[in-house]
Design an enzyme around this catalytic site. Structure first.
Site, PDB file in Angstrom:
ATOM      1  N   ASP A   1       0.862  -1.190   0.000  1.00  0.00           N
ATOM      2  CA  ASP A   1       0.000   0.000   0.000  1.00  0.00           C
ATOM      3  C   ASP A   1       0.904   1.248   0.000  1.00  0.00           C
ATOM      4  O   ASP A   1       1.755   1.407   0.884  1.00  0.00           O
ATOM      5  CB  ASP A   1      -0.874  -0.048   1.271  1.00  0.00           C
ATOM      6  CG  ASP A   1      -1.847   1.128   1.366  1.00  0.00           C
ATOM      7  OD1 ASP A   1      -1.745   2.072   0.547  1.00  0.00           O
ATOM      8  OD2 ASP A   1      -2.699   1.101   2.274  1.00  0.00           O
TER       9      ASP A   1
ATOM     10  N   GLU B   1      30.300   5.911   4.685  1.00  0.00           N
ATOM     11  CA  GLU B   1      30.308   4.479   4.977  1.00  0.00           C
ATOM     12  C   GLU B   1      30.145   3.686   3.679  1.00  0.00           C
ATOM     13  O   GLU B   1      29.822   2.513   3.697  1.00  0.00           O
ATOM     14  CB  GLU B   1      29.236   4.118   5.998  1.00  0.00           C
ATOM     15  CG  GLU B   1      27.826   4.544   5.632  1.00  0.00           C
ATOM     16  CD  GLU B   1      26.812   4.159   6.692  1.00  0.00           C
ATOM     17  OE1 GLU B   1      26.668   2.956   6.925  1.00  0.00           O
ATOM     18  OE2 GLU B   1      26.179   5.054   7.271  1.00  0.00           O
TER      19      GLU B   1
ATOM     20  N   CYS C   1      26.375   6.642   9.993  1.00  0.00           N
ATOM     21  CA  CYS C   1      25.891   7.981   9.627  1.00  0.00           C
ATOM     22  C   CYS C   1      26.418   9.073  10.543  1.00  0.00           C
ATOM     23  O   CYS C   1      26.187  10.254  10.285  1.00  0.00           O
ATOM     24  CB  CYS C   1      24.364   8.012   9.664  1.00  0.00           C
ATOM     25  SG  CYS C   1      23.619   6.758   8.640  1.00  0.00           S
TER      26      CYS C   1
ATOM     27  N   HIS D   1      19.182  13.123  12.319  1.00  0.00           N
ATOM     28  CA  HIS D   1      19.581  12.171  11.282  1.00  0.00           C
ATOM     29  C   HIS D   1      18.285  11.598  10.709  1.00  0.00           C
ATOM     30  O   HIS D   1      17.387  11.200  11.468  1.00  0.00           O
ATOM     31  CB  HIS D   1      20.453  11.056  11.880  1.00  0.00           C
ATOM     32  CG  HIS D   1      20.596   9.897  10.945  1.00  0.00           C
ATOM     33  ND1 HIS D   1      21.065  10.054   9.654  1.00  0.00           N
ATOM     34  CD2 HIS D   1      20.277   8.586  11.066  1.00  0.00           C
ATOM     35  CE1 HIS D   1      21.046   8.894   9.036  1.00  0.00           C
ATOM     36  NE2 HIS D   1      20.567   7.981   9.865  1.00  0.00           N
TER      37      HIS D   1
ATOM     38  N   LYS E   1       9.440  10.833  15.011  1.00  0.00           N
ATOM     39  CA  LYS E   1       9.319   9.976  16.205  1.00  0.00           C
ATOM     40  C   LYS E   1      10.350  10.372  17.261  1.00  0.00           C
ATOM     41  O   LYS E   1      10.075  10.354  18.450  1.00  0.00           O
ATOM     42  CB  LYS E   1       9.601   8.509  15.819  1.00  0.00           C
ATOM     43  CG  LYS E   1       8.416   7.755  15.267  1.00  0.00           C
ATOM     44  CD  LYS E   1       8.918   6.365  14.855  1.00  0.00           C
ATOM     45  CE  LYS E   1       7.968   5.650  13.944  1.00  0.00           C
ATOM     46  NZ  LYS E   1       6.852   5.045  14.634  1.00  0.00           N
TER      47      LYS E   1
ATOM     48  N   ASN F   1      17.553   8.103   2.218  1.00  0.00           N
ATOM     49  CA  ASN F   1      18.663   8.185   3.172  1.00  0.00           C
ATOM     50  C   ASN F   1      19.976   8.463   2.437  1.00  0.00           C
ATOM     51  O   ASN F   1      20.277   7.833   1.417  1.00  0.00           O
ATOM     52  CB  ASN F   1      18.764   6.854   3.945  1.00  0.00           C
ATOM     53  CG  ASN F   1      19.566   6.981   5.238  1.00  0.00           C
ATOM     54  OD1 ASN F   1      20.197   8.004   5.489  1.00  0.00           O
ATOM     55  ND2 ASN F   1      19.536   5.944   6.052  1.00  0.00           N
TER      56      ASN F   1
ATOM     57  N   SER G   1      24.530   4.064  13.290  1.00  0.00           N
ATOM     58  CA  SER G   1      24.291   2.721  13.811  1.00  0.00           C
ATOM     59  C   SER G   1      25.572   2.110  14.327  1.00  0.00           C
ATOM     60  O   SER G   1      26.671   2.416  13.871  1.00  0.00           O
ATOM     61  CB  SER G   1      23.719   1.828  12.702  1.00  0.00           C
ATOM     62  OG  SER G   1      22.357   2.111  12.549  1.00  0.00           O
TER      63      SER G   1
HETATM   64  P1  HMG Z   1       8.671  -2.465   7.909  1.00  0.00           P
HETATM   65  O1  HMG Z   1       8.803  -3.548   8.889  1.00  0.00           O
HETATM   66  O2  HMG Z   1       8.381  -2.889   6.523  1.00  0.00           O
HETATM   67  O3  HMG Z   1       7.571  -1.426   8.253  1.00  0.00           O
HETATM   68  O4  HMG Z   1       9.995  -1.601   7.912  1.00  0.00           O
HETATM   69  P2  HMG Z   1       6.425  -1.427   9.409  1.00  0.00           P
HETATM   70  O5  HMG Z   1       5.530  -2.572   9.226  1.00  0.00           O
HETATM   71  O6  HMG Z   1       7.052  -1.192  10.766  1.00  0.00           O
HETATM   72  O7  HMG Z   1       5.699  -0.090   8.932  1.00  0.00           O
HETATM   73  C1  HMG Z   1       6.355   1.114   9.004  1.00  0.00           C
HETATM   74  C2  HMG Z   1       5.335   2.162   9.460  1.00  0.00           C
HETATM   75  O8  HMG Z   1       4.337   2.262   8.443  1.00  0.00           O
HETATM   76  C3  HMG Z   1       4.584   1.762  10.743  1.00  0.00           C
HETATM   77  O9  HMG Z   1       4.351   2.955  11.452  1.00  0.00           O
HETATM   78  C4  HMG Z   1       3.269   1.214  10.215  1.00  0.00           C
HETATM   79  O10 HMG Z   1       2.200   1.329  11.151  1.00  0.00           O
HETATM   80  C5  HMG Z   1       3.043   2.126   9.027  1.00  0.00           C
HETATM   81  P3  HMG Z   1       4.910   3.126  12.953  1.00  0.00           P
HETATM   82  O11 HMG Z   1       4.308   2.021  13.745  1.00  0.00           O
HETATM   83  O12 HMG Z   1       6.414   2.948  12.853  1.00  0.00           O
HETATM   84  O13 HMG Z   1       4.507   4.499  13.346  1.00  0.00           O
HETATM   85  N1  HMG Z   1       2.167   1.553   8.001  1.00  0.00           N
HETATM   86  C6  HMG Z   1       1.220   2.260   7.359  1.00  0.00           C
HETATM   87  N2  HMG Z   1       0.847   3.548   7.453  1.00  0.00           N
HETATM   88  C7  HMG Z   1      -0.148   3.987   6.632  1.00  0.00           C
HETATM   89  N3  HMG Z   1      -0.778   3.173   5.752  1.00  0.00           N
HETATM   90  C8  HMG Z   1      -0.452   1.862   5.628  1.00  0.00           C
HETATM   91  C9  HMG Z   1       0.598   1.374   6.455  1.00  0.00           C
HETATM   92  N4  HMG Z   1       1.199   0.159   6.587  1.00  0.00           N
HETATM   93  C10 HMG Z   1       2.156   0.286   7.541  1.00  0.00           C
HETATM   94  N5  HMG Z   1      -1.074   1.097   4.742  1.00  0.00           N
HETATM   95  C11 HMG Z   1      11.760  -0.263   8.795  1.00  0.00           C
HETATM   96  C12 HMG Z   1      10.265  -0.368   8.564  1.00  0.00           C
HETATM   97  C13 HMG Z   1      12.084   1.138   9.232  1.00  0.00           C
HETATM   98  C14 HMG Z   1      12.152  -1.237   9.919  1.00  0.00           C
HETATM   99  C15 HMG Z   1      12.511  -0.615   7.473  1.00  0.00           C
HETATM  100  O14 HMG Z   1      12.201   0.328   6.489  1.00  0.00           O
HETATM  101  C16 HMG Z   1      14.010  -0.710   7.639  1.00  0.00           C
HETATM  102  O15 HMG Z   1      14.564  -1.738   8.044  1.00  0.00           O
HETATM  103  N6  HMG Z   1      14.743   0.385   7.254  1.00  0.00           N
HETATM  104  C17 HMG Z   1      16.206   0.441   7.329  1.00  0.00           C
HETATM  105  C18 HMG Z   1      16.717   0.656   8.747  1.00  0.00           C
HETATM  106  C19 HMG Z   1      16.458   2.047   9.257  1.00  0.00           C
HETATM  107  O16 HMG Z   1      16.278   2.979   8.500  1.00  0.00           O
HETATM  108  N7  HMG Z   1      16.497   2.214  10.596  1.00  0.00           N
HETATM  109  C20 HMG Z   1      16.314   3.518  11.207  1.00  0.00           C
HETATM  110  C21 HMG Z   1      17.093   3.686  12.504  1.00  0.00           C
HETATM  111  S1  HMG Z   1      18.812   3.242  12.321  1.00  0.00           S
HETATM  112  C22 HMG Z   1      19.503   4.606  11.479  1.00  0.00           C
HETATM  113  O17 HMG Z   1      18.898   5.608  11.315  1.00  0.00           O
HETATM  114  C23 HMG Z   1      20.878   4.416  10.938  1.00  0.00           C
HETATM  115  C24 HMG Z   1      20.985   4.211   9.446  1.00  0.00           C
HETATM  116  O18 HMG Z   1      20.774   5.438   8.774  1.00  0.00           O
HETATM  117  C25 HMG Z   1      22.349   3.634   9.087  1.00  0.00           C
HETATM  118  C26 HMG Z   1      23.598   4.314   9.585  1.00  0.00           C
HETATM  119  O19 HMG Z   1      23.707   4.801  10.681  1.00  0.00           O
HETATM  120  O20 HMG Z   1      24.558   4.230   8.830  1.00  0.00           O
HETATM  121  C27 HMG Z   1      19.937   3.253   8.910  1.00  0.00           C
END
Ligand code: HMG
Length: 390
Positions: A29, A79, A111, A233, A242, A277, A310
């Site tokens: 979706d 990175e 990051c 970030h 959040k 990102n 991270s």
């Molecule tokens: P996921 O498991 O597919 O998503 O991955 P989900 O099921 O948790 O859904 C995400 C959000 O969408 C949720 O909202 C759902 O409710 C909502 P929340 O509960 O979080 O408020 N949702 C909807 N909303 C409206 N309509 C719908 C619908 N369906 C669901 N139909 C995840 C999400 C972020 C885990 C994934 O994208 C991921 O693994 N991303 C990569 C890791 C990442 O970015 N982590 C962030 C923190 S770590 C960081 O920032 C460091 C980094 O930049 C690296 C570095 O430091 O080098 C990553």
């Protein structure tokens, strides 16, 4: 002695993918990407674009405007490193014609590395106020096709000129930091794609923000209302929202948190929503967006920053915007760049993603795509060959 950011310039690839198309292709979706994650478009780097070409293209407007004189330090944060030995910054040094007296180093901690680069540059300029430092943050975010991380990919680079008496932002000396050895996101040397424990990474990020903020607040006596805006970030824009909500909650604010977050954070999110990102560059892409798009003047206003990498290291710090900063921005350039990108189809994105380039160092020429001012022309005898685009 005041030190901080004198110029900030952002660059991202000339190609992008509309996440509506990705949602349709993956049977997801669209609201999950646009509302749940908070992303609309992701930057797609073509094969002849890498961290060097993006960083050099980000820095070029600054060099064209202020020249190279006095720049005696380049700190390259990334990175997505291209060599185990030579700093990516040295290629940029060559492409931009920087002085031979200028020292160049590459820094890594996911990051977060752009932030330590900025703070080290500010300290070195404070010790020698006539010198200038160039901080380059450049990354390509890459996760497996079809993985939950896929819609949070992207790419970009930010170049910042760090000087005494800066025209944009003076850094405050205080900071709060939180470091812990965790496996929330990592990329072993043998892998092109990052490994990530997605939900865990978001919890670690939030905890790191809360701990860093608690320390900063104790040290300075400041509260969140002391900041006109806050930049985070931004792995995806809802993460920043959040995080601010969490800090408001930790500060005992029970009402109107959504509205306060929109007012304090909203104006920093627009560019990231359209690029995805850019890891080390992402916080500073947010700052460029805020300075370019804030509807009211931020003259003399204090901005809060949370940087997260991270693994993990987090830091909360702050700075005060210089009066007249609007005369020193590259707003038109940034907005034209974002608006003039070429959209690719999901098939074209997957073809670029899967393109296998020889990794044995054998001679290879890259097909010419649209890039910024520089491109990776090819490999010769294990050497990367860059060229200016005429
Ligand atoms: P996921 O498991 O597919 O998503 O991955 P989900 O099921 O948790 O859904 C995400 C959000 O969408 C949720 O909202 C759902 O409710 C909502 P929340 O509960 O979080 O408020 N949702 C909807 N909303 C409206 N309509 C719908 C619908 N369906 C669901 N139909 C995840 C999400 C972020 C885990 C994934 O994208 C991921 O693994 N991303 C990569 C890791 C990442 O970015 N982590 C962030 C923190 S770590 C960081 O920032 C460091 C980094 O930049 C690296 C570095 O430091 O080098 C990553």
């Amino acid at each position: 002695m005041t030190t901080g950011i004198d110029r900030i310039s952002f660059y991202t690839s000339r190609y992008c993918l509309d996440l509506k198309d990705l949602a349709a292709a993956r049977g997801v979706d669209w609201n999950k990407y646009s509302i749940g994650i908070g992303q609309e478009i992701m930057g797609i780097p073509p094969p002849d674009e890498d961290i060097v070409t993006m960083a050099a293209s980000a820095a070029k407007p600054i060099i064209d405007e202020v020249g190279v004189e006095g720049i005696d330090l380049v700190l390259f944060a990334t990175e997505s490193s291209i060599d185990q030995s030579k700093s990516a910054g040295l290629f940029v040094h060559g492409l931009l014609g920087l002085p031979s007296r200028c020292r160049v180093v590459e820094l890594k901690q996911a990051c977060y590395s752009g932030t330590i680069a900025l703070r080290m540059a500010a300290m070195m300029v404070a010790a020698s106020p006539t010198s200038k430092a160039l901080v380059l943050c450049s990354d390509i975010a890459r996760y497996d096709l079809g993985s939950p991380g896929e819609p949070t990919q992207g790419c970009g680079a930010v170049a910042m000129l760090v000087t005494a008496k800066p025209s944009l932002l003076t850094l405050d000396p205080e900071y709060g930091a939180h470091t812990e050895d965790v496996m929330d996101f990592w990329r072993p040397n043998y892998s092109e794609e990052a490994f990530v424990d997605g939900k865990y990474s978001t919890r670690i990020y939030l905890n790191s923000a809360a701990e860093s903020w608690r320390q900063y607040a104790e040290l300075t006596g400041r509260s969140l209302s002391d900041f006109a805006r806050c930049c985070y970030h931004i792995p995806f824009t809802n993460m920043a929202a959040k995080a601010h909500d969490r800090l408001l909650k930790e500060s005992g604010i029970r009402e109107d948190r959504k509205e306060i977050t929109a007012a304090q954070v909203g104006e920093s999110l627009g560019y990231n929503r359209m690029t995805g990102n850019s890891y080390s560059a992402s916080l500073y892409e947010g700052l460029a967006c805020l300075l370019d798009t804030a509807t009211e003047s931020l003259d003399n206003k204090r901005i809060g920053f949370f940087s997260y990498g991270s693994g993990s290291v987090g830091e909360f710090f702050s700075g005060v915007v210089t009066p007249g900063y609007r005369d020193h921005l590259y707003t038109d350039r940034h907005q034209t760049l974002l608006e003039s990108r070429t959209a690719v189809t999901v098939q074209q994105y997957e073809d670029i993603f899967n393109l296998s380039v020889p990794s044995d160092g054998w001679d290879y020429s890259f097909t010419e795509y649209q890039t910024g001012d520089f491109r990776l022309a090819g490999m010769q005898a294990h050497k990367r060959m860059y060229e200016a685009v005429s």
